[in-house]
Design an enzyme around this catalytic site. Structure first.
Site, PDB file in Angstrom:
ATOM      1  N   CYS A 141      61.502 -14.920  42.212  1.00  0.00           N
ATOM      2  CA  CYS A 141      60.670 -14.198  41.310  1.00  0.00           C
ATOM      3  C   CYS A 141      61.117 -14.555  39.916  1.00  0.00           C
ATOM      4  O   CYS A 141      60.288 -15.152  39.223  1.00  0.00           O
ATOM      5  CB  CYS A 141      61.159 -12.285  41.754  1.00  0.00           C
ATOM      6  SG  CYS A 141      62.622 -11.676  41.908  1.00  0.00           S
ATOM      7  N   ASN A 142      62.519 -14.779  39.475  1.00  0.00           N
ATOM      8  CA  ASN A 142      62.977 -14.923  38.265  1.00  0.00           C
ATOM      9  C   ASN A 142      63.089 -16.062  38.146  1.00  0.00           C
ATOM     10  O   ASN A 142      62.143 -16.933  37.120  1.00  0.00           O
ATOM     11  CB  ASN A 142      64.248 -14.416  38.251  1.00  0.00           C
ATOM     12  CG  ASN A 142      64.593 -13.122  37.877  1.00  0.00           C
ATOM     13  OD1 ASN A 142      64.436 -12.454  37.198  1.00  0.00           O
ATOM     14  ND2 ASN A 142      65.516 -12.572  38.564  1.00  0.00           N
ATOM     15  N   HIS A 221      61.845  -7.698  35.770  1.00  0.00           N
ATOM     16  CA  HIS A 221      62.618  -7.710  34.906  1.00  0.00           C
ATOM     17  C   HIS A 221      62.194  -8.635  34.324  1.00  0.00           C
ATOM     18  O   HIS A 221      61.343  -8.350  33.025  1.00  0.00           O
ATOM     19  CB  HIS A 221      63.330  -9.208  35.542  1.00  0.00           C
ATOM     20  CG  HIS A 221      64.168  -9.619  37.055  1.00  0.00           C
ATOM     21  ND1 HIS A 221      64.746  -8.481  37.950  1.00  0.00           N
ATOM     22  CD2 HIS A 221      63.724  -9.917  38.475  1.00  0.00           C
ATOM     23  CE1 HIS A 221      65.049  -8.823  39.429  1.00  0.00           C
ATOM     24  NE2 HIS A 221      63.634  -9.848  39.237  1.00  0.00           N
TER      25      HIS A 221
HETATM   26  P1  NAD Z   1      62.861  -6.032  52.777  1.00  0.00           P
HETATM   27  O1  NAD Z   1      63.399  -6.046  52.605  1.00  0.00           O
HETATM   28  O2  NAD Z   1      61.787  -5.417  51.251  1.00  0.00           O
HETATM   29  O3  NAD Z   1      61.388  -6.481  53.549  1.00  0.00           O
HETATM   30  C1  NAD Z   1      61.546  -7.083  55.097  1.00  0.00           C
HETATM   31  C2  NAD Z   1      61.319  -6.454  55.749  1.00  0.00           C
HETATM   32  O4  NAD Z   1      61.940  -7.994  56.858  1.00  0.00           O
HETATM   33  C3  NAD Z   1      61.272  -5.262  55.997  1.00  0.00           C
HETATM   34  O5  NAD Z   1      60.507  -4.587  56.256  1.00  0.00           O
HETATM   35  C4  NAD Z   1      62.625  -5.110  57.958  1.00  0.00           C
HETATM   36  O6  NAD Z   1      62.257  -4.378  58.420  1.00  0.00           O
HETATM   37  C5  NAD Z   1      62.228  -7.028  58.406  1.00  0.00           C
HETATM   38  N1  NAD Z   1      62.637  -7.663  59.529  1.00  0.00           N
HETATM   39  C6  NAD Z   1      64.209  -7.513  58.717  1.00  0.00           C
HETATM   40  N2  NAD Z   1      64.445  -8.314  59.864  1.00  0.00           N
HETATM   41  C7  NAD Z   1      63.856  -8.723  60.700  1.00  0.00           C
HETATM   42  C8  NAD Z   1      63.759  -9.575  61.550  1.00  0.00           C
HETATM   43  N3  NAD Z   1      64.658  -9.614  61.978  1.00  0.00           N
HETATM   44  N4  NAD Z   1      62.242  -9.769  61.928  1.00  0.00           N
HETATM   45  C9  NAD Z   1      61.699  -9.240  61.568  1.00  0.00           C
HETATM   46  N5  NAD Z   1      61.553  -8.137  60.769  1.00  0.00           N
HETATM   47  C10 NAD Z   1      62.585  -8.159  59.970  1.00  0.00           C
HETATM   48  O7  NAD Z   1      62.553  -7.442  51.680  1.00  0.00           O
HETATM   49  P2  NAD Z   1      61.645  -7.912  50.349  1.00  0.00           P
HETATM   50  O8  NAD Z   1      62.245  -7.816  49.079  1.00  0.00           O
HETATM   51  O9  NAD Z   1      60.227  -8.209  50.897  1.00  0.00           O
HETATM   52  O10 NAD Z   1      62.409  -9.839  50.850  1.00  0.00           O
HETATM   53  C11 NAD Z   1      62.266 -10.512  51.218  1.00  0.00           C
HETATM   54  C12 NAD Z   1      62.322 -11.776  51.475  1.00  0.00           C
HETATM   55  O11 NAD Z   1      61.965 -12.380  49.724  1.00  0.00           O
HETATM   56  C13 NAD Z   1      64.128 -12.404  50.482  1.00  0.00           C
HETATM   57  O12 NAD Z   1      64.201 -13.592  51.090  1.00  0.00           O
HETATM   58  C14 NAD Z   1      63.747 -11.967  49.344  1.00  0.00           C
HETATM   59  O13 NAD Z   1      65.272 -12.679  48.473  1.00  0.00           O
HETATM   60  C15 NAD Z   1      62.857 -12.505  49.091  1.00  0.00           C
HETATM   61  N6  NAD Z   1      62.104 -11.949  47.330  1.00  0.00           N
HETATM   62  C16 NAD Z   1      62.050 -10.897  46.816  1.00  0.00           C
HETATM   63  C17 NAD Z   1      61.345 -10.336  46.160  1.00  0.00           C
HETATM   64  C18 NAD Z   1      61.743  -8.700  45.597  1.00  0.00           C
HETATM   65  O14 NAD Z   1      62.126  -8.530  44.640  1.00  0.00           O
HETATM   66  N7  NAD Z   1      61.957  -8.092  46.461  1.00  0.00           N
HETATM   67  C19 NAD Z   1      61.240 -11.225  44.624  1.00  0.00           C
HETATM   68  C20 NAD Z   1      60.619 -12.446  44.965  1.00  0.00           C
HETATM   69  C21 NAD Z   1      60.844 -12.646  46.913  1.00  0.00           C
END
Ligand code: NAD
Length: 335
Positions: A141-142, A221
């Site tokens: 995101c950043n 952010h």
């Molecule tokens: P999250 O924890 O909200 O969601 C992850 C999901 O994956 C959960 O539902 C979890 O139960 C599931 N999961 C865990 N292990 C698993 C597996 N082995 N198989 C299938 N599903 C599984 O995470 P998020 O915030 O959505 O982040 C996901 C990605 O996006 C990460 O790489 C993160 O760095 C990136 N990201 C997050 C944000 C943010 O602010 N949340 C912003 C940009 C990018």
């Protein structure tokens, strides 16, 4: 033309939003999402009509929890053309062998390393690089927020250097486990932060250094940016340039905080109140002693969502022109 079959592996903050955004496009469709627990998000996915898959060892628990599972994650990727991996950072890399075995394309998120995919993506910066590729990583995101302003500045005026201070939300609103709840945390203490190098995975030639702190907030952010440009320009020139960008929104009209930006998203009846664009205070855009300064708010939960759609379109070669893909995505999502 048949729609591209997309699977979402990991249906959390990012995955559920990507699934909904894919469903809004006329050239791609969701064939399934994977969940690990039968929680409220799984129930909403059922309500949305998505086929639910689960890791093999979780299928029993999901069925017992009242969620009818269509099959394993292996089954899901076997019937998709491309998977968007939205599992937590560090988990996604373990899935690469699975995707290779299934012979499908894969997108990872910013929590994974650049080397995993070999191509880090931001639609307004390097769309062409992802054309036809098997593996792509949509940057965090950043980094997305930084790329969206640095690439037009670089194209128009040339960027000599960027210095960015990132004031980061500590956790997402639904995350009850992370903090701080009453402190400001230099993060990392050892400088600079990883965000500058991450911008370079998209635009290697940019001279950028970043520092970051974590704040006790969940909403957005806030970036304070300073840039030296090659060509002389005025604040008005920069405003004119940013006003033309498809994923930049100016905020003013009494908005003086990230809280009010999020309130605006809800008032605009955006899904989940999402604010997909960089929110720049146009009043903050200043040229001082030849250098550019401004503030922008970045909604961490949603700014990467349209980027994932454009990445799918580039990898599947549904559209060769980045600007056209961005316009199509924006129109379908209501950006
Ligand atoms: P999250 O924890 O909200 O969601 C992850 C999901 O994956 C959960 O539902 C979890 O139960 C599931 N999961 C865990 N292990 C698993 C597996 N082995 N198989 C299938 N599903 C599984 O995470 P998020 O915030 O959505 O982040 C996901 C990605 O996006 C990460 O790489 C993160 O760095 C990136 N990201 C997050 C944000 C943010 O602010 N949340 C912003 C940009 C990018």
């Amino acid at each position: 033309m048949s729609k591209v079959k997309v699977a979402i592996n990991g249906y959390g903050t990012i995955g559920k939003r990507v699934a909904d955004a894919v469903s809004q496009q006329d050239d791609m469709e969701i064939i399934g999402i994977s969940k690990t627990r039968p929680n409220y998000e799984a129930w909403v996915a059922v309500d949305r009509g998505y086929a639910i898959y689960a890791p093999a060892e979780k299928i029993d628990a999901m069925n017992k929890g009242g969620i009818t599972v269509a099959g394993s994650v292996e089954d899901m990727v076997g019937s998709a053309e491309i998977v968007v991996d939205c599992t937590p950072g560090g988990i996604g890399e373990k899935n690469k062998a699975l995707y290779e075995k299934a012979g499908i394309k894969a997108i990872w998120q910013g929590g994974e390393e650049h080397e995993l995919a070999g191509c880090s993506f931001n639609a307004s910066s390097n769309y062409e690089e992802a054309l036809g590729r098997d593996f792509v990583r949509v940057v965090s995101c950043n980094t997305t927020g930084l790329c969206r302003v640095i690439s037009p500045l670089d194209r128009e005026f040339g960027v000599k250097k960027v210095r960015a201070t990132l004031m980061r939300r500590a956790a997402d609103p639904g995350d009850i486990k992370k903090g701080p709840i009453n402190a400001i945390v230099p993060n990392p203490i050892k400088l600079p932060s990883h965000h500058g190098p991450d911008v370079k995975t998209v635009m290697p030639h940019i001279d950028i250094v970043s520092i970051a702190v974590k704040l006790p907030t969940t909403l957005m952010h806030l970036h304070a940016l300073n840039a030296e440009l090659d060509k002389d320009c005025s604040a008005e020139d920069v405003k004119d340039l940013f006003a033309k960008q498809p994923r930049i929104r100016f905020v003013g009209q009494g908005i003086s905080s990230t809280a009010e930006i999020m309130e605006l998203g809800k008032d605009m009846r955006r899904p989940r109140g999402d604010m997909w664009e960089n929110c720049i205070w146009d009043e903050s855009i200043t040229i001082y002693e030849g250098e550019l300064y401004f503030f922008q708010g970045i909604h961490q939960e949603s700014d990467v969502i349209p980027e994932n759609i454009d990445a799918i379109r580039a990898m599947m070669e549904l559209e060769s022109d980045g600007a056209r893909s961005i316009a199509k995505t924006n129109k379908a999502m209501g950006i």
